[in-house]
Structure formats: C-alpha cells, structure tokens
Design a protein around this motif. Structure first.
Motif, short mmCIF file in Angstrom:
data_model
loop_
_atom_site.label_atom_id
_atom_site.label_comp_id
_atom_site.label_asym_id
_atom_site.label_seq_id
_atom_site.Cartn_x
_atom_site.Cartn_y
_atom_site.Cartn_z
N VAL B 374 66.20 60.29 69.65
CA VAL B 374 66.69 59.02 69.10
C VAL B 374 66.55 57.87 70.10
N ALA B 375 66.34 58.19 71.37
CA ALA B 375 66.13 57.11 72.34
C ALA B 375 64.70 56.61 72.33
N MET B 376 63.82 57.28 71.58
CA MET B 376 62.43 56.82 71.45
C MET B 376 62.40 55.62 70.49
N LEU B 377 62.03 54.46 71.03
CA LEU B 377 62.15 53.21 70.27
C LEU B 377 61.65 53.29 68.83
N GLY B 378 60.36 53.65 68.68
CA GLY B 378 59.74 53.60 67.36
C GLY B 378 60.41 54.55 66.38
N VAL B 379 60.84 55.72 66.87
CA VAL B 379 61.49 56.69 66.00
C VAL B 379 62.91 56.22 65.65
N ASP B 380 63.53 55.54 66.60
CA ASP B 380 64.90 55.08 66.35
C ASP B 380 64.95 54.00 65.28
N LEU B 381 63.86 53.23 65.11
CA LEU B 381 63.84 52.24 64.03
C LEU B 381 64.11 52.92 62.70
N HIS B 382 63.64 54.17 62.60
CA HIS B 382 63.86 54.94 61.37
C HIS B 382 65.21 55.67 61.41
N LEU B 383 65.55 56.28 62.56
CA LEU B 383 66.70 57.19 62.61
C LEU B 383 68.03 56.49 62.85
N HIS B 384 68.00 55.29 63.41
CA HIS B 384 69.24 54.60 63.75
C HIS B 384 70.15 54.48 62.54
N ASP B 385 71.45 54.75 62.75
CA ASP B 385 72.45 54.64 61.68
C ASP B 385 72.18 55.56 60.49
N THR B 386 71.46 56.68 60.73
CA THR B 386 71.32 57.69 59.68
C THR B 386 72.09 58.94 60.08
N TYR B 387 72.02 59.96 59.23
CA TYR B 387 72.70 61.23 59.53
C TYR B 387 72.08 61.94 60.73
N PHE B 388 70.86 61.56 61.13
CA PHE B 388 70.29 62.17 62.34
C PHE B 388 71.18 61.84 63.54
N ILE B 389 71.65 60.58 63.57
CA ILE B 389 72.55 60.17 64.65
C ILE B 389 73.87 60.93 64.55
N VAL B 390 74.37 61.05 63.31
CA VAL B 390 75.64 61.76 63.11
C VAL B 390 75.50 63.19 63.64
N ALA B 391 74.40 63.85 63.27
CA ALA B 391 74.19 65.24 63.73
C ALA B 391 74.06 65.27 65.25
N HIS B 392 73.27 64.36 65.81
CA HIS B 392 73.06 64.34 67.27
C HIS B 392 74.38 64.25 68.02
N PHE B 393 75.23 63.27 67.66
CA PHE B 393 76.41 63.12 68.51
C PHE B 393 77.47 64.18 68.22
N HIS B 394 77.43 64.78 67.01
CA HIS B 394 78.35 65.91 66.81
C HIS B 394 77.89 67.13 67.60
N TYR B 395 76.56 67.30 67.77
CA TYR B 395 76.10 68.41 68.61
C TYR B 395 76.60 68.24 70.05
N VAL B 396 76.65 66.99 70.53
CA VAL B 396 77.15 66.77 71.89
C VAL B 396 78.67 66.84 71.93
N MET B 397 79.32 66.18 70.97
CA MET B 397 80.78 66.04 71.04
C MET B 397 81.53 67.27 70.56
N VAL B 398 81.06 67.92 69.51
CA VAL B 398 81.73 69.13 69.02
C VAL B 398 81.05 70.36 69.62
N GLY B 399 79.73 70.47 69.41
CA GLY B 399 79.00 71.61 69.97
C GLY B 399 79.14 71.66 71.48
N GLY B 400 79.20 70.48 72.10
CA GLY B 400 79.39 70.43 73.54
C GLY B 400 80.86 70.42 73.89
N MET B 401 81.47 69.26 73.73
CA MET B 401 82.80 69.06 74.29
C MET B 401 83.87 69.97 73.69
N VAL B 402 83.91 70.11 72.37
CA VAL B 402 84.99 70.91 71.78
C VAL B 402 84.84 72.38 72.16
N LEU B 403 83.58 72.86 72.19
CA LEU B 403 83.39 74.26 72.61
C LEU B 403 83.82 74.44 74.07
#
Lengths: 313, 545
Positions: B374-403
């Motif tokens: 998602v940090a890749m500029l051209g791809v982020d134009l498409h992915l920004h504010d979509t469920y891809f972002i939701v999935a990404h940060f839940h993988y870090v925050m829940v899959g990472g931090m909560v575990l």
C-alpha cells in the motif's frame, strides 16, 4: 445474491494495466516472503521441537553477513518496484492533450458531474472511450473522494480548492463510482455509475441532453451582472476575459499570475486577493452567492471565451 | 543472572497481592504491579466493548443493504470500535499492563521512577475512558476515529468534543507512562545491568516511550484546535472559516503514524522475550533487534505523508514519503528474520505463549508485506481507503499486537498472579484466534482490490460472499478471544491447586529469579547482574558465521 467469487475488478483505463502489473509483482513479492517465513518457522519449530527437559542448545550470537543480506535484499527488491509506482502516479498528474474536461462537485451525499458541452448529470457520468479526461473537482461541504475502481484511481475532493487528475477510459462498460472518503451518514449512498461509451453512442447520448455547461455558465455570467463590467472589448471597468484562461496576468503588485481555474475561482469569490494591473478593486465578493457548481459553469464559460479568441487569431 | 533464589518456594514473604485487600489499598496504591493489574482490568473492559462494536459492524455487513441498523448507527459502531480499540486498548495495552509490571523488575528496581505519577497516569486513563463512554451513551460519535475536518469540526451532529476530549486526556496518561519508563530505564538499572544486557522487552519499551513522549503532544494540540473550531468557530481547518482541511491530516498523521509503532513495538518486545525463552536459546542478533526498535521509532516520524497520497498533497512530497516508508520496512524485516533464526538449533517448546509468538511472526509478516504494497504510490491510488487497508492494519494491529499481548499475558500470567492456567484450553484458544483471524481478514484483501471502500454501511451485491466469509471468521475469532477470559479467571479461583512455581518455563531474566507472585518490594535483596542477557548456554560459542 451473486454466487460467483470475483477476484479482479474490471480494467477500464490507461492506468489499469500498470496498476495490475505492479500489484502482481507485489503479490509475488509478498507471497514469496510470507512462504519463506511460514516455512522457516514451521520447519524450525518442528525440527528443533524440545525432546527432553534437560536439552542445552548452543549459544549463537548472530551473523553479520546474514543481517546485511536480509536487510538489504528485500529493500532492493522494493526499490526496484518504486519507479513503476511513481510512474503510474505521475500519469494521473500529467496533462493530456485534447483532454475532455469533466467538472465534479461533491456534496453530502451526491455527485454532480458535467462536461463543457454535455448536460448536467447526478451520480452518472457518460464519457466516450479512448478520450483523455481531465477531472476538476471541488466539494461544497466536507471531504469526499472520487473513486472509480475500474479506472484504478481515486482523488480526494476538497472544499475550498480544486483538485485534478487525468485518466483515459479504455473499455466500454458501466462501472462503479464511489465516494472513498468518509463524509457522513449516507457516505455509502454517495455512489454512482460511470458509463464508458463508443464515440457514436456518446454523440447520440449528447444530442439527447439539455443545455450545455458553457451555456449555463453564460446564463450565470449575465444573471450576476459580470457582463456589465467585463466587456469583451476591454473597455469595461473590469478586465476583458477573452483569452484570459491560462494566460499570464500582471497584477498591481507587479506579480505575474497564471490565470488557471483556481485563480478564476478566487477572483470571483474573493476579488480583492489579486488585483489586475491598471484596474481598481471595485468588484464585490460573490462568496456564498454562487454555488460551487455555478462557479464551475462560469469558469467553463470563461474558458470557452478563450477558445473563441484563439479561433479568431 | 542467578538462577536460584532464597524465596523460591517459601511462603514466608508477603506478595504484592496479599499486601492489603481494601479498596484503598488498590485505588491509592503506588505499587507498579498493582497499577498494572488496575490497567489490566480496565483495558479488558474496553477490549470487550470495542469487540462488541466490531461484532455489530460485522453483523450489519452480512447483507449488502444497510438493514440491521441505520447507516448512522453503523457509522457510530465503526467509529467507536476504532476510538476504543486504538486510544483505550491498543495504545495502553502492553506498556501499561505488562510494561508497568515488568520494566522495574527487569531493571532490578523496586518500582518505577515516579510511582505517584504512575498512579496519576491510570486515573487520567480512566477519566479519558469515562469521557469516551459518556460520549458513547450521549449520542455516540460518527466521525471515524480519524476525526477528519471539516466533517468533525463543522458538520457532525454527534458527541465529537466529548470523544476527542477523552482521547486528549488519555494521551497524557500515555505521555506520563513513557516519561516514567525512560527515567526508570536510564537511572534505576541494577549494578551490572548494562545497556547491552537489557532484555529486548525493555529496549522495545524504551523506543515506544520516546515516541509517546515526542508524538503524543502533537495529537493533543491537533485535537484542541479541532475542538476550538467546533466550539467557537475559530478557523483552523474548515475552508469556510479560512482554514485548510489537509493541514489537519498532516498534524493528525504526524502523531498517528508513529502511534502505530507505539502500538506494535511493545508487541515486538514481548515476542523477542517469548521466542528466546521457549527456544531456551540466546536471541539471534540481539544488537540488531534492539537497534531496529530505535530505528523504527526514529524513521517512523518521517512517513506520515503515506496516508495522504490521494489527499491533494504534492506528488513530489508523496514520492519522498513513499521512499522513506519503504525504508521503515527494513528494521521490521530485521526483527522477523532474527526471531525466526533464533529457533535454529534451539530447544523449541510449543507452549501457549510460543504458539501466540509464532502466530505473531506469520501474521505480522503478512501485515508487513501488504504495508509495502500500500506504500507503492500507483497501487495506493487504487487501494487507499478500501478494505485492503482495513485488512492490512488489522493484520498488524490484531494479528500482530493483540497476539503479542495475549502471548505476553500467558507468558507472565503465572508471575503476575501466581497461578497456572489450563494449558490445553489455552492452546485451543491460540489456534482458534489464529484461524478465526485469517478467515476474518484475508477475504478483505480481495474485497479491497475489487474496490470496496471502507466505512460503507451498504455495498454492491457481488461482494456478499466475501463479507459472509469475513463475518463467519469474526465469530470464530470472537470465541477465541472469550476463552482466555474464562480459563484465566478460572485459574485464579482454583487457589493453591494452580500454584505457579517461581520459574515455570525455565526462562532467563530477573523476573524469573523472584517468587510468583512477587513481593511488594520485588527483590528481597538488591540483585546484581553478572552474566550476559539470555545466557541459556553454559558455554560461550562463536558467532554462527
């Protein structure tokens, strides 16, 4: 309910192929490293599973060559993909020749869309295939974001300032238009359709429409009395506007300003911000009197004056 | 560190739990261990609350129409889920509970540097939380946890000011905890405990504290400006008042991106401890893991613009932010590779904390590589504010931090409570959480690439299958989270039958040299550290390569 499980959205713009290619590269990169880590974790956890309570493993400090390899290696792979991602982004910022202009006004919770020759549309946009589109967008209230997944691009729509992007539709079809920036209660209702049409179908659709954007702009130009001062021959109390769009205008302060859409908008809602050389500050402000949509229509009319001016030369 | 201790099985000491049983002895305590328990109880309540909001969101999304609740209610649910989980659970989670309990013990100290300030920080957290709850029952809030202007400052009709004030007050709790940790780690280490011998848990908290201290004031100022604009129509961000909405985003993310590292770094510290202890082996690349925590803390302050690629910020600024963002992935990658390598030639146990830590490595890796995406500029134009972002940060925050949080809670539970939990149920819950999590959030990557925008109460019909998968996964995940609540509580009720020994896992570290639960003063005598950190092997060997 649709029983199929879709995996890729429609690809309908000049950007889509590059975005999909980059996404595939990134997915391969992601899957590769995920598999490396998952397999390594599984193999090590099984192979070195504790066999007896008194096992004493060897002491291993670490390894500088390994640290360097796994720091630099993935980073170089990522850096190799960065230029393509920047190129896609630059494409949306690069003015295309002969672009068709689309003016977008976002408000809670609808899209108002119009191009200079076309009729006014709400939550629908009809465009011909293969023609570059230049979007000029503004919001009447909160933040919105204009998003067409099939075009693989979105751009925020802000109050108080124009944002732009360029894209070229490449496939006939009807596509989702979403608001991608949360904007309140009916955010998920601020959706619409973009219809990409064959040129001939588009002409047919165009002729069935009502008044064009330029014509509406001209009507407003007369209605608000702009025409009484901004005489076409340059003898009025305000500067002539023929050919002013995109020209370099000299101010009282000596500064030279390019008369783009933002300048024209500012000159209407806050005329005192920049005073043209040899003219005095007598124009009243139109802030709050003309809607954002109306401002875009007036600007479209002013721009059409430029085209006529050029044609005369 | 000495492996034996006079007090190992002795009952002739007063544990911190037994040192007073009145309400005052808890609510006015200056003991960092009791304050940790106060935090543990309060963040568990907020985690449950945030989970209920999440359940409402997932239930609504079972069908494409907005039918279970009105769109406005749905908007309140996802907003309050975000606000509660981020400000009242994730940010305090590991630092305020495990960190509070363990940092002084790992440093060989009797308490934190400023015990009264530590208690104050808990009260500030509670005041902030009560303000948040007050807002929730008085109309709720529906701006999104990001409070983007001018929606929050001008247009929203919900309890914006009370919620923002809650986050503002809780922020001071975070600042004070960070301050306490930094001073304690600098000034209160036991004789012989050099910087190079500090556990990685302490290093991670040191890095976290730096961000808390330097970043949190910025969000405090930003929220104050937003509240001033809302209450008194002073123009900062609303263009109608002469403000700039993009300025709000710059200020907001200048804190809120580093805040992501406030949330994940302590988890990384926990995982470093668990992997080492359950491999019975010194951590691979100690200096690199410790240094990468500081690297993340520093670089993390220069990446905020990657939240704004589509916001109208300069395209050249976006390019610089994209490059720096890719650079911040390097220290994260270093950690993942080093944890994995630590198991090489180790004696690996599959006890519950280790299962959580291994799950963390896998899910954090997916969160990391999708972060690169998602940090890749051209791809982020498409992915920004979509469920891809939701999935990404839940993988870090829940899959990472909560575990990591659950792993750490299981690891140190015997130390904190003096009780052993039921190992089989704990393993079942670890596996359920891992599977349920993936079922919930993996389909959201696909939804995001299809173009599903986030924060939508209704959505096109073709995406229902993926949403049903996600909701089913969330049910499993929710069950996995409820189980520890049951068997951990049960362990407390089982009394002496579940008595934990001083060092149930044979782990290294000062906290395992004192009784479980520890005495009020932590150490019966001042500890002296005379061996390297994680000295599991009897003899020193040379580096691998």
């Amino acid at each position: 309910m649709n029983k199929t499980l879709p995996l890729l959205p429609e690809s309908a713009s000049n950007l889509a192929a590059d975005v999909d290619l980059l996404m595939i590269l990134l997915t391969v990169f992601s899957i590769f490293f995920t598999i490396v880590i998952f397999v390594a974790v599984a193999v090590l956890a099984v192979k070195y599973h504790r066999k007896s309570e008194d096992e004493v493993p060897p002491h291993i400090h670490g390894s500088l060559p390994l640290e360097i390899a796994w720091s630099i290696g993935p980073f170089l792979l990522v850096l190799a993909m960065l230029p393509l991602s920047a190129k896609i982004m630059m494409n949306t910022y690069t003015p295309q020749p002969y672009a068709m202009e689309i003016f977008v006004t976002g408000k809670q919770w609808m899209w108002k869309l119009q191009h200079p020759e076309g009729p006014r549309e709400i939550n629908e946009l009809h465009v011909p295939i293969g023609k570059p589109l230049k979007f000029t967008m503004i919001s009447e209230d909160v933040l919105h974001s204009f998003y067409v997944p099939a075009f693989r691009v979105k751009k925020d729509v802000l109050p108080g300032r124009y944002t732009n992007f360029w894209v070229t539709p490449t496939k006939v079809g009807t596509y989702h238009l979403f608001c991608a920036e949360y904007c309140g209660t009916q955010h998920s209702g601020m959706i619409g359709k973009v219809h990409v049409m064959e040129q001939s179908d588009y002409e047919k659709w165009l002729s069935g429409g009502d008044e064009s954007m330029t014509a509406r702009g001209e009507a407003l130009f007369n209605q608000y009395g702009c025409v009484t001062c901004h005489l076409a021959d340059g003898k009025g109390r305000g500067p002539a506007l023929v050919g002013v769009y995109n020209s370099m205008v000299k101010m009282q302060t000596g500064a030279i300003v390019k008369a783009d859409e933002s300048y024209l908008r500012e000159s209407i809602i806050n005329p005192r911000a920049k005073i043209v050389e040899k003219y005095s500050s007598i124009m009243p402000t139109f802030q709050g009197q003309i809607s954002e949509e109306g401002l875009l229509q007036i600007i479209a009319y002013i721009k059409s004056l430029e085209q006529e001016g050029e044609a005369q030369q | 560190m000495s492996t034996t201790h006079a007090g190992s099985h002795a009952d002739n000491y007063v544990s911190y739990l037994g040192n007073g049983t009145t309400w005052q002895s808890w609510l006015l305590t200056k003991d960092h261990k009791r304050i940790a328990i106060l935090y543990l109880i309060s963040i568990s309540v907020f985690f449950l609350l945030g989970g209920i909001f999440a359940a409402a969101v997932r239930l609504e999304l079972l069908t494409p129409q907005s039918d279970l609740m009105e769109a406005e209610t749905y908007n309140k649910m996802f907003t309050m889920h975000g606000v509660v989980m981020i400000f009242f659970f994730l940010i305090p989670s590991i630092p305020a509970t495990l960190g509070n309990f363990l940092i002084p013990i790992m440093c060989g100290a009797k308490d934190l540097a400023f015990p009264k300030i530590n208690l104050l920080s808990w009260y500030l957290y509670i005041i902030g939380g009560v303000l948040g709850l007050y807002a929730a029952v008085n109309g709720g809030v529906e701006t999104g946890w990001t409070f983007y202007t001018p929606y929050s400052s001008t247009y929203s009709n919900s309890a914006v000011i009370a919620t923002a004030m809650g986050a503002f007050v809780a922020g001071f709790s975070s600042i004070l905890t960070g301050l306490n940790f930094i001073v304690t780690i600098h000034k209160m280490r036991a004789p012989g405990l050099t910087w190079g011998r500090l556990p990685l848990f302490v290093w991670a908290h040191y890095a976290t504290s730096l961000i808390q201290l330097l970043g949190t004031p910025v969000i405090a100022i930003t929220l104050v400006l937003m509240m001033l604009e809302r209450a008194f129509r002073i123009g900062f961000f609303d263009p109608a008042l002469g403000g700039d909405p993009v300025l709000f985003q710059h200020l907001f993310w200048f804190y809120s991106h580093p805040a992501v590292y406030i949330m994940i770094l302590p988890g990384m510290g926990v995982v470093s401890e668990i992997i080492t202890a359950f491999s019975r082996k010194s951590v691979f690349g100690y200096k690199f893991i410790a240094g990468s925590s500081l690297g993340i803390a520093v670089i993390g302050f220069f990446v905020w613009g990657h939240h704004m690629f589509t916001s109208g910020q300069s395209v050249y600024a976006s390019m610089v932010f994209a490059l720096i963002t890719q650079a911040v992935a390097v220290p994260s990658a270093i950690k993942v590779f080093n944890w994995t390598a630590t198991m090489y030639k180790g004696s690996v146990s599959w006890d519950t904390p280790m299962l959580y830590a291994l799950g963390f490595i896998g899910l954090f890796t997916i969160g990391g590589v999708t972060g690169v995406t998602v940090a890749m500029l051209g791809v982020d134009l498409h992915l920004h504010d979509t469920y891809f972002i939701v999935a990404h940060f839940h993988y870090v925050m829940v899959g990472g931090m909560v575990l990591a949080y659950l792993g750490g809670l299981h690891f140190w539970w015997p130390k904190m409570t003096g009780r052993m939990y039921h190992e089989i149920w704990a393993r079942v819950s670890a596996v359920l959480v891992f599977l349920g999590f993936n079922f919930t959030f993996f389909p959201q990557f696909i939804l995001g690439y299809m173009g599903m925008p986030r924060r939508y109460a209704a959505y096109p019909e073709e995406w229902q299958v993926l949403h049903i998968m996600s909701t089913v996964g969330a049910s499993v995940l929710g069950f996995g989270f409820i189980l520890p609540g049951i068997y951990l509580t049960a362990s407390l009720l089982r009394g002496k039958a579940a008595q934990a020994p001083m060092n149930p896992y044979g782990a290294k570290g000062l906290e395992w040299t004192i009784p479980s639960p520890p005495p009020t003063e932590n150490f019966l005598a001042m500890p002296t550290v005379n061996e390297e950190v994680y000295a599991y092997a009897e003899t020193e060997e040379k580096a691998l390569v």
